[in-house]
Design a protein around this motif. Sequence first.
Motif, PDB file in Angstrom:
ATOM      1  N   LEU A 145      39.316 -48.901  16.912  1.00  0.00           N
ATOM      2  CA  LEU A 145      40.054 -49.266  15.467  1.00  0.00           C
ATOM      3  C   LEU A 145      41.210 -50.020  15.937  1.00  0.00           C
ATOM      4  N   GLY A 146      41.574 -50.172  17.246  1.00  0.00           N
ATOM      5  CA  GLY A 146      42.770 -50.900  17.835  1.00  0.00           C
ATOM      6  C   GLY A 146      42.067 -52.308  18.036  1.00  0.00           C
ATOM      7  N   GLU A 147      40.940 -52.520  18.132  1.00  0.00           N
ATOM      8  CA  GLU A 147      40.050 -53.842  18.410  1.00  0.00           C
ATOM      9  C   GLU A 147      39.600 -54.287  17.255  1.00  0.00           C
ATOM     10  N   VAL A 148      39.114 -53.704  16.237  1.00  0.00           N
ATOM     11  CA  VAL A 148      38.517 -54.213  15.120  1.00  0.00           C
ATOM     12  C   VAL A 148      38.906 -53.438  13.843  1.00  0.00           C
ATOM     13  N   PRO A 149      38.659 -54.291  12.434  1.00  0.00           N
ATOM     14  CA  PRO A 149      39.468 -53.435  11.270  1.00  0.00           C
ATOM     15  C   PRO A 149      38.497 -52.443  10.905  1.00  0.00           C
ATOM     16  N   TYR A 150      37.205 -52.613  11.181  1.00  0.00           N
ATOM     17  CA  TYR A 150      36.269 -51.565  10.651  1.00  0.00           C
ATOM     18  C   TYR A 150      35.317 -51.182  11.897  1.00  0.00           C
ATOM     19  N   LEU A 151      34.474 -50.245  11.827  1.00  0.00           N
ATOM     20  CA  LEU A 151      33.925 -49.455  12.851  1.00  0.00           C
ATOM     21  C   LEU A 151      32.893 -50.461  13.516  1.00  0.00           C
ATOM     22  N   ALA A 152      32.182 -51.184  12.757  1.00  0.00           N
ATOM     23  CA  ALA A 152      31.198 -52.140  13.182  1.00  0.00           C
ATOM     24  C   ALA A 152      31.720 -53.539  13.639  1.00  0.00           C
ATOM     25  N   PRO A 180      49.229 -38.865  16.278  1.00  0.00           N
ATOM     26  CA  PRO A 180      48.889 -39.408  17.387  1.00  0.00           C
ATOM     27  C   PRO A 180      47.984 -40.700  17.369  1.00  0.00           C
ATOM     28  N   THR A 181      47.335 -40.969  16.128  1.00  0.00           N
ATOM     29  CA  THR A 181      46.274 -42.018  16.099  1.00  0.00           C
ATOM     30  C   THR A 181      46.895 -43.172  14.898  1.00  0.00           C
ATOM     31  N   PRO A 182      47.858 -43.751  15.182  1.00  0.00           N
ATOM     32  CA  PRO A 182      48.245 -44.806  14.307  1.00  0.00           C
ATOM     33  C   PRO A 182      47.112 -45.869  13.698  1.00  0.00           C
ATOM     34  N   ASN A 183      46.057 -46.002  14.745  1.00  0.00           N
ATOM     35  CA  ASN A 183      44.903 -47.051  14.454  1.00  0.00           C
ATOM     36  C   ASN A 183      44.049 -46.543  13.394  1.00  0.00           C
TER      37      ASN A 183
END
Length: 213
Positions: A145-152, A180-183
């Motif tokens: 979720l740090g890379e993309v807004p939704y899981l897929a 510990p998980t801001p994303n």
Amino acid sequence: MLTIHHLGHSQSERILWLCEELGIPYDLVRYRRDPETILAPPELRALHPLGAAPVIEDDGLVLAESAAIVEYVIARHGGGRLRPGPEHPAYAAFLYWFHFANGNLQPVVGRLMIVNRVGLSPDHPVQVAVQGRLDRVMALIEARLGEVPYLAGDDFTAADIMSVFSLTTMRLFQPIDLAPTPNIRAYLRRIGERPAYRRAMAKGDPDLAPMLT
């Protein structure tokens, strides 16, 4: 019309949410957990031998298992929406995260809940192993979720519908610290802004404020 048998504070919230996202009309039958055992009431066993939710009825069909129901509803009533096809660049990612929900995330949260109820010491090998597995699972989701807004990927899909319960309502039974998980926290804020999610939670669990923080 589709009938959804929904147990309060359970994975069956996924099916209400799915139908709200797809604009599919449904009849809702709600069940409450036994206040002492926190288990499903015996009425659900009249629908399915395991006595668990979700269960749907559709034109004489009775179907259980949330992932099976999600796939069925999308195929039969949703026109394939919320599920990218094999030609889509996000197809493999969708498949992975759709099955990750019940293959990794929900099972490890459930295992930790059981281990904690046994009352093992923090350094017991079983306690350490299960907690370590959850930590790795959460780290993987956080990184994604740090890379993309939704899981897929860029688009909201049924993979999100499958996963959010374990990050929210399941914390009633097994607390998870999201600090510990801001994303993940940002992701849940995005989910909480979806009108379909708000409608589903209000209909299925009106006594519960969605656990989005």
